[in-house]
Write a protein that holds these residues in place. Structure first.
Motif, PDB file in Angstrom:
ATOM      1  N   ARG A 150       0.414  -0.923   0.205  1.00  0.00           N
ATOM      2  CA  ARG A 150       0.005  -0.131   0.157  1.00  0.00           C
ATOM      3  C   ARG A 150       1.316   1.628   0.176  1.00  0.00           C
ATOM      4  O   ARG A 150       0.562   2.132  -0.457  1.00  0.00           O
ATOM      5  CB  ARG A 150      -0.744  -0.437   1.251  1.00  0.00           C
ATOM      6  N   ASP A 167       5.674   5.014  -5.131  1.00  0.00           N
ATOM      7  CA  ASP A 167       4.540   5.743  -4.793  1.00  0.00           C
ATOM      8  C   ASP A 167       4.293   6.907  -5.201  1.00  0.00           C
ATOM      9  O   ASP A 167       3.707   7.957  -5.088  1.00  0.00           O
ATOM     10  CB  ASP A 167       4.553   5.574  -3.158  1.00  0.00           C
ATOM     11  N   TRP A 172       1.476   4.724 -10.213  1.00  0.00           N
ATOM     12  CA  TRP A 172       0.973   4.552  -9.720  1.00  0.00           C
ATOM     13  C   TRP A 172      -0.033   4.775  -9.053  1.00  0.00           C
ATOM     14  O   TRP A 172      -1.371   4.969  -9.034  1.00  0.00           O
ATOM     15  CB  TRP A 172       1.723   4.371  -8.895  1.00  0.00           C
ATOM     16  N   ARG A 173      -0.043   6.565  -8.428  1.00  0.00           N
ATOM     17  CA  ARG A 173      -0.687   7.197  -8.044  1.00  0.00           C
ATOM     18  C   ARG A 173      -2.310   7.236  -9.144  1.00  0.00           C
ATOM     19  O   ARG A 173      -3.129   7.165  -7.422  1.00  0.00           O
ATOM     20  CB  ARG A 173      -0.366   8.906  -7.848  1.00  0.00           C
ATOM     21  N   LYS A 176      -4.061   3.794  -8.203  1.00  0.00           N
ATOM     22  CA  LYS A 176      -4.671   3.616  -6.722  1.00  0.00           C
ATOM     23  C   LYS A 176      -5.824   5.045  -6.591  1.00  0.00           C
ATOM     24  O   LYS A 176      -6.991   4.767  -6.081  1.00  0.00           O
ATOM     25  CB  LYS A 176      -3.615   4.490  -5.996  1.00  0.00           C
ATOM     26  N   GLU A 177      -5.472   5.910  -8.005  1.00  0.00           N
ATOM     27  CA  GLU A 177      -6.928   6.789  -7.229  1.00  0.00           C
ATOM     28  C   GLU A 177      -8.258   6.639  -8.670  1.00  0.00           C
ATOM     29  O   GLU A 177      -9.720   6.221  -7.411  1.00  0.00           O
ATOM     30  CB  GLU A 177      -6.662   7.925  -7.682  1.00  0.00           C
ATOM     31  N   PRO A 201      -4.464  -1.468  -9.318  1.00  0.00           N
ATOM     32  CA  PRO A 201      -4.626  -1.861  -8.360  1.00  0.00           C
ATOM     33  C   PRO A 201      -4.804  -3.604  -7.668  1.00  0.00           C
ATOM     34  O   PRO A 201      -5.110  -4.083  -8.113  1.00  0.00           O
ATOM     35  CB  PRO A 201      -5.630  -1.006  -7.757  1.00  0.00           C
ATOM     36  N   THR A 203      -6.232  -5.392  -4.767  1.00  0.00           N
ATOM     37  CA  THR A 203      -7.621  -5.317  -3.498  1.00  0.00           C
ATOM     38  C   THR A 203      -7.827  -6.540  -2.624  1.00  0.00           C
ATOM     39  O   THR A 203      -7.107  -7.150  -2.613  1.00  0.00           O
ATOM     40  CB  THR A 203      -9.107  -4.552  -3.659  1.00  0.00           C
ATOM     41  N   PHE A 209      -8.100  -0.660  -1.609  1.00  0.00           N
ATOM     42  CA  PHE A 209      -6.775  -0.286  -1.861  1.00  0.00           C
ATOM     43  C   PHE A 209      -5.203  -1.498  -1.048  1.00  0.00           C
ATOM     44  O   PHE A 209      -5.270  -0.535   0.498  1.00  0.00           O
ATOM     45  CB  PHE A 209      -5.740   1.015  -2.618  1.00  0.00           C
ATOM     46  N   MET A 212      -0.195  -2.734  -5.219  1.00  0.00           N
ATOM     47  CA  MET A 212      -0.182  -2.217  -6.866  1.00  0.00           C
ATOM     48  C   MET A 212       0.401  -3.493  -7.494  1.00  0.00           C
ATOM     49  O   MET A 212       2.094  -3.410  -7.053  1.00  0.00           O
ATOM     50  CB  MET A 212       0.673  -0.630  -7.134  1.00  0.00           C
TER      51      MET A 212
END
Lengths: 713, 150
Positions: A150, A167, A172-173, A176-177, A201, A203, A209, A212
């Motif tokens: 995470r 991160d 990656w961001r 994640k979003e 991602p 889960t 989340f 990744m």
């Protein structure tokens, strides 16, 4: 004639040209539509290739989503998450680890890196992805595989990686979003291959989340699989670029990420799709392009695909058609010119004969004979031409008679529409009338010219006299000007003198006042003198009285002396002494008497002088009074004189000013007179010319009269 | 009267001429005074005057000598004379004074001319030649008579 023939040939050729133009137009139109249709089909093809690429990438994402949800992956990620949750500063740890990983990429394999890459999970994943696809597809598709927790820290890694922490990356961001996504194509530094990064991602059981999966797949394998399926023409070439023109792939030799934004095939791209012709590598090429569309839930790669075909290759049938048309046109041209020449010859020959005759008529030659053959319209034209020639000969004869001065000739009007005949009739009438008028006019003109000539001569002599008079006047005015100058000088002098006279008058006034005072003093002195004289007179009178007394006494003494002498004489000797005394007394008395007489005479003189003095004094007083009076009068006179002189001075000043103005005026008059003189001289010259003109006019009048008399009416 | 009686004469002037009387007949001289006319008197008398209380007839020497007439002036002199018969006043222009007269200087009238009337003779004096009158011959018979009647 030549023009007519040329026109006929030109007309034929124009017709031919139009036909050829239509042929060419249809050739070009067919070429255009062929080009459009090929371009359009190429667009479809390009679109389909892009769809294939996107579909392949989407398949990969879908596959990774399926695999990422496995129990092993989830468990390992959870485990790592918990480990990181327990850390006080996971970020600091990650940074330190990242440095270790970067260093290990340069050659020093760290135990911590080996621990991750060699972990159980990594081995598991390797067998699932790399080995599976290599054996299945015969090529290494997945370039790199990373699993992060995470926090973005690496949990498992396949292939060489110089990074521990992820991160911070944009992909990656984004994943994640908003869920799974693909990044733009990039060059993998380790393998030197273009790769497409994918982020999916992971889960947990609750669906939130927890980690990744990052996979870099080979771009070439995706693109080649899509492109190779299409190859229609021999010259076909395919290019794939990013939206800002960076070359990703080409069927020809290329360099990855080469800048193609300035190339013709990229510059002409407008909108989502289309086609155009442009020169590429020295050859005219038909380009078709399309922007990458999405595929199902996948937004698609931001790419542009351009398909190019050599125009000569694509439009070969159209070019063959055009060549045929050119050959046919050439043949038609030659044929058309021959036919046109034949037709024009048959028409232009008789027309040329007529044209020559008409040209002769235009030159005035009516004697040329035209030969008439055949029965067509041109023969009829020639016949009419002959008739016209005859009629013109008649008119010429008519005009000849008029020209010889015979105005008695009758006009020949051939019809009511004969405008020339009617005009000639009118001309004859007008000529008769005008000749009469001209005759009258010439008579009048001759007489008038004669009169003008006479008047002009008179005028000329007059203007000469005028000029002489003007010249004289100018001279006179010059003299008057001199006189005015002189009078101006005089006026100035006069003004000066008047001023001086005024001063003198002022001095005179002062003198008169002084004189009056002096006379007053004289009057007083005269009065004193009068009184003195009166006193003197009185005293003289007193002296007279005294003298009289003395005289009386003397007389008495004399008498006594005489008587005494008598007595003494009578007494004789005794009285002798006494007689001497008596004689002495008598002598004294006589002296006394003489003295008184002298005194009296002196007194009389004094009295006479006194009365003279009195009279003189009276006269003096009167004279003084007179003087006083005259001084007063003189004062008045001088006062009035001073006034008059002052007025005269003012007058003189005004005269001087007026004279100055007069002088200026005289100058202007003189200048004006000079101009008049010049004008007058010019006038004389003009008059001389006028006289000459009148003489000429007179001559012309006479000549005209003679000329007009030649006409017979 | 004769000259040798006294040896002195009284010289007087009438007009241009000088005359003289023998001092024997001369009483005195006076200054001219107012003359009162006498209508009945002879021509040579011009009137009468009062001399110290006495009335005397005035004889004009001008008339006696037939000289031009003129009235009596204040400057005139009156000589009072005494003849053998009477006393009269003579009016003369001026009295020169008393002069001594020598016998040698005397020329008798007879020696001069005949019929000279009252003139006794002439004598040469300091005043020149003077005529000497004889008082006794001054008046004619008729004049004497006329005077007597008065």
């Amino acid at each position: 004639m030549k023009t007519l023939g040329m026109k006929l040939i030109g007309g034929f050729l124009l017709l031919l040209l139009m036909i050829v133009a239509v042929a060419f137009y249809s050739s070009f139109a067919s070429q255009k539509s062929l080009q459009d249709s090929i371009g359009q089909s190429s667009v479809f093809v390009a679109n389909e290739m892009l769809v294939n690429m996107n579909m392949a990438i989407y398949d990969w994402i879908d596959r990774l989503e399926q695999r990422g949800g496995t129990q092993v992956v989830r468990m390992k990620v959870e485990e790592s998450n918990r480990e990181f949750d327990a850390m006080e500063a996971p970020s600091v740890y990650m940074d330190r680890m990242d440095k270790v990983w970067t260093a290990s990429a340069k050659g020093e394999l760290s135990p911590s890196v080996l621990k991750v890459t060699g972990s159980e999970l990594s081995q598991e994943l390797r067998s699932q992805f790399l080995t599976h696809f290599e054996t299945k597809l015969g090529a290494q598709i997945v370039d790199k595989f990373i699993l992060t927790n995470r926090y973005g820290a690496t949990v498992a890694a396949l292939g060489a990686s110089a990074q521990y922490r992820f991160d911070g990356g944009a992909l990656w961001r984004k994943a994640k979003e908003s869920g799974s996504c693909a990044g733009d194509v990039e060059l993998d530094e380790e393998s030197g291959q273009p790769v497409i990064p994918l982020a999916v991602p992971v889960t947990d059981a609750q669906g939130s989340f927890s980690g990744m999966i990052l996979v870099w797949i080979s771009a070439d394998s995706i693109i080649r699989n899509a492109v190779i399926t299409y190859k229609k023409y021999e010259t076909t070439q395919v290019r794939l670029t990013t939206i800002d023109g960076k070359l990703i792939y080409a069927t020809k030799a290329y360099r990855f990420m080469e800048d193609a934004s300035t190339k013709a095939y990229f510059r002409n791209i407008k909108g989502d799709s289309g086609s155009f012709v442009s020169v590429d590598g020295g050859r005219a090429t038909l380009f078709s392009y399309a922007r990458s569309p999405g595929y199902l839930g996948f937004a698609g790669m931001p790419w542009i695909l351009v398909v190019g075909n050599d125009v000569s290759d694509v439009l070969a049938p159209s070019f063959a058609l055009r060549n045929n048309i050119i050959l046919a046109s050439g043949f038609l041209f030659v044929l058309g010119i021959i036919v046109a020449l034949l037709i024009s010859r048959s028409i232009t020959r008789p027309v040329a004969a007529l044209q020559k005759a008409a040209a002769e008529i235009t030159r005035g030659n009516l004697s040329r004979v035209i030969e008439v053959r055949g029965r067509d319209e041109l023969a009829m034209l020639a016949r009419s031409f002959l008739e016209m020639q005859t009629a013109l000969l008649g008119i010429a004869a008519f005009a000849e008679r008029i020209a010889s001065g015979d105005l008695t000739v009758q006009a020949v009007k051939r019809s009511e529409e004969d405008s020339l005949g009617i005009s000639l009739e009118h001309m004859l009438e007008n000529l008769r009338r005008q000749t009469r008028e001209i005759q009258d006019g010439a008579g009048v003109l001759a007489a008038a010219a004669s009169e003008i000539f006479t008047s002009t001569s008179q005028f000329a002599s007059n203007s000469s006299e005028t000029a002489a008079a003007v010249s004289q006047t100018t001279t006179t005015i010059e003299e008057v000007k001199q006189t005015a100058h002189l009078s101006n000088e005089k006026a100035k002098q006069m003004a000066d003198r008047a001023r001086r006279t005024e001063e003198i008058a002022q001095a005179g006034r002062v003198s008169v006042q002084e004189t009056t005072q002096v006379i007053g003093r004289i009057q007083e002195q005269m009065d004193t003198i009068g009184e003195s004289i009166t006193r003197l007179s009185g005293q003289s009178a007193s002296i007279g009285e005294i003298t009289m007394t003395v005289s009386g006494l003397a007389d008495q003494s004399n008498l006594l002396a005489v008587n005494a002498a008598i007595e003494a004489a009578k007494a004789g000797e005794q009285g002798r002494g006494f007689g001497v005394v008596a004689q002495e007394i008598k002598s004294l008395a006589e002296q006394s008497k003489r003295a008184t007489a002298q005194v009296r005479s002196i007194l009389a003189e004094i009295q006479k002088a006194t009365s003279g003095a009195v009279m003189a004094t009276e006269q003096g007083t009167r004279a003084v009074e007179q003087g006083m009076k005259q001084a007063g009068e003189a004062k008045d006179s001088i006062e009035s004189l001073a006034e008059t002189v002052a007025e005269a001075a003012r007058g003189a000043a005004q005269i001087a000013a007026s004279s100055e103005q007069q002088l200026v005026g005289m100058d202007q008059v003189a200048m004006a007179m000079e101009s008049i003189k010049v004008a007058s001289v010019q006038g004389v010259e003009g008059t001389r010319q006028l006289e000459l003109g009148a003489q000429n006019l007179h001559g012309v009048g006479q000549k005209m009269k003679q000329l007009v008399e030649l006409y017979r009416m | 009267m004769r000259i040798e009686d006294t040896g002195h004469i009284l010289v007087f002037a009438v007009g241009e001429m000088k005359h003289a009387l023998s001092l024997a007949g001369v009483e005195r001289v006076e200054l001219a005074a107012e003359v009162t006319p006498l209508p009945e008197a002879p021509h040579v008398f011009i009137g009468a005057i009062n001399v110290r209380g006495r009335i005397l007839p005035v004889l004009s020497m001008r008339r006696r000598l037939h000289l031009p007439e003129r009235g009596v002036k204040a400057s005139d002199w009156i000589i009072i004379v005494q003849s053998s018969r009477r006393r009269i006043a003579l009016v003369v222009d001026e009295v020169m004074g008393v002069r001594p007269a020598e016998r040698s200087d005397f020329t008798s009238a007879d020696a001069l001319s005949e019929g000279l009337g009252c003139v006794a003779g002439a004598v040469r004096t300091e005043d020149g030649i003077v005529l000497i009158h004889d008082l006794e011959l001054f008046l004619s018979e008729e004049e004497e008579m006329a005077l007597e009647k008065l």
